[in-house]
Design a protein around this motif. Structure first.
Motif, PDB file in Angstrom:
ATOM      1  N   THR A  11      62.509  68.398  14.180  1.00 46.80           N
ATOM      2  CA  THR A  11      63.653  68.316  13.264  1.00 46.80           C
ATOM      3  C   THR A  11      64.979  68.456  14.002  1.00 46.80           C
ATOM      4  OG1 THR A  11      63.513  70.698  12.801  1.00 46.80           O
ATOM      5  CG2 THR A  11      62.300  69.211  11.336  1.00 46.80           C
ATOM      6  N   GLY A  12      64.926  68.499  15.335  1.00 46.91           N
ATOM      7  CA  GLY A  12      66.138  68.566  16.139  1.00 46.91           C
ATOM      8  C   GLY A  12      66.580  67.194  16.604  1.00 46.91           C
ATOM      9  N   GLN A  13      67.608  67.163  17.453  1.00 52.02           N
ATOM     10  CA  GLN A  13      68.179  65.891  17.887  1.00 52.02           C
ATOM     11  C   GLN A  13      67.219  65.095  18.759  1.00 52.02           C
ATOM     12  OE1 GLN A  13      71.954  66.893  19.708  1.00 52.02           O
ATOM     13  NE2 GLN A  13      72.959  67.164  17.741  1.00 52.02           N
ATOM     14  N   GLN A  14      66.634  65.731  19.772  1.00 52.05           N
ATOM     15  CA  GLN A  14      65.762  64.994  20.680  1.00 52.05           C
ATOM     16  C   GLN A  14      64.427  64.649  20.032  1.00 52.05           C
ATOM     17  OE1 GLN A  14      65.527  66.433  24.809  1.00 52.05           O
ATOM     18  NE2 GLN A  14      67.286  67.753  24.397  1.00 52.05           N
ATOM     19  N   GLY A  15      63.768  65.645  19.458  1.00 52.50           N
ATOM     20  CA  GLY A  15      62.476  65.384  18.830  1.00 52.50           C
ATOM     21  C   GLY A  15      62.585  64.405  17.683  1.00 52.50           C
ATOM     22  N   GLY A  16      63.643  64.551  16.884  1.00 49.50           N
ATOM     23  CA  GLY A  16      63.845  63.614  15.774  1.00 49.50           C
ATOM     24  C   GLY A  16      64.059  62.201  16.252  1.00 49.50           C
TER      25      GLY A  16
END
Length: 312
Positions: A11-16
């Motif tokens: 749910t973060g910038q990189q993982g999303g």
């Protein structure tokens, strides 16, 4: 049968961004099924992933007992850890990464992709805690009996919406407002920038499409280099709001930082100025990485156009 790709920080910038890249790619979406890891499955961002057909599993990198079920039957695992700038930064990130990586190996996973940074102290003798914490974790992953590749992002364009947001300079009433980006490094120091939301997945997706080819490699991820002076000029030109770069004394800059950030952030910015964000070979590393990615990468100009109203 599809391979299970487990994405931490979903749910973060990189993982999303990794999840978006797989879902939006016709080939990758056939090859991989997605499992998103979140600490709170009830969060709206987690429920949004579920609505898009992503398996969402609750687990925590600070709870090793939660990892074995989260990684069951995983084929490939994307690992990103959040940097908290305190005295436990290095020890915490290494512990978290070891726990996830070890659990992945125990679960029979075949490939790890880790969000890393350059090994400033080990390779060049200059301590940069915020980088070395991840580099130590990368070094550990490289000792494991599993294939791995590494994604090393440059400085985030998104910082211009948060801690590098242009701030108004006090002036006389009625004068045109001038905005400033402030730091202590040279106005012309080249900084590699990445739109981490739009582009992280493009780099990781390239690795996912050719895992054997890129095993052992690091992607030094940035669209291009932009100095603070150039960034200010681009913001001025696109938004119409006069923006300048102010090179201020280190002590003044530190006074603006949250408690505990002074040492880690000043180390990082000194390093960015010299020898360079990715080390002495920054230009060559970025050039090679960009050549590997088939998708168009976002320029800083495009980023500013997209977020012009959010920047001030």
């Amino acid at each position: 049968m599809t391979k299970i790709l487990v994405v931490f920080g979903a749910t973060g910038q990189q993982g999303g961004s990794v999840i978006d890249a797989v879902l939006n790619d016709s080939e990758l979406s056939k090859e991989y099924s997605l499992r998103a890891i979140t600490r709170d499955i009830k969060r709206p961002s987690a429920q949004s992933l579920q609505s898009r057909g992503v398996e969402v599993v609750e687990a925590d990198v600070d709870d090793p007992d939660s990892l074995s079920s989260a990684l069951a039957q995983a084929h490939t695992v994307f690992i990103v850890t959040i940097s908290i700038y305190d005295e436990n930064l290095k020890a915490r990130e290494l512990r978290q990464t070891k726990d996830v990586a070890d659990a992945a190996v125990a679960a029979g996973a075949q490939y790890l992709i880790y969000s890393s940074c350059v090994a400033a102290e080990r390779l060049w003798g200059i301590p940069v805690t915020a980088f070395d914490s991840k580099a130590d974790s990368e070094a550990y992953i490289r000792t494991l009996p599993i294939k791995s590749a590494f994604f090393s992002p440059g400085m985030f364009m998104q910082n211009y919406l948060t801690n590098q947001r242009p701030q108004p300079i006090p002036g006389k009433e009625g004068d045109e407002i001038t905005y400033a980006i402030a730091n202590f490094i040279s106005p012309d120091a080249p900084i590699p920038l990445i739109d981490t939301v739009k582009d992280s997945g493009k780099y990781v997706g390239t690795i996912l499409a050719n895992p054997d080819r890129y095993a052992g490699n690091t992607f030094f991820a940035a669209t291009a280099f932009y100095s603070y002076r150039e960034a200010a000029e681009i913001i001025t030109r696109i938004t119409g709001k006069r923006t300048v770069y102010l090179q201020i004394p280190l002590e003044q800059w530190i006074s603006y930082l949250p408690p505990g950030y002074d040492k880690a952030m000043s180390e990082m910015m000194r390093w960015v100025e010299s020898p360079g964000y990715f080390g002495p070979q920054s230009n060559e590393e970025v050039k090679w990485t960009v050549q590997q990615v088939k998708d168009k990468l976002s320029t800083f100009e495009e980023f500013v156009e997209s977020y012009a109203t959010d920047m001030f």
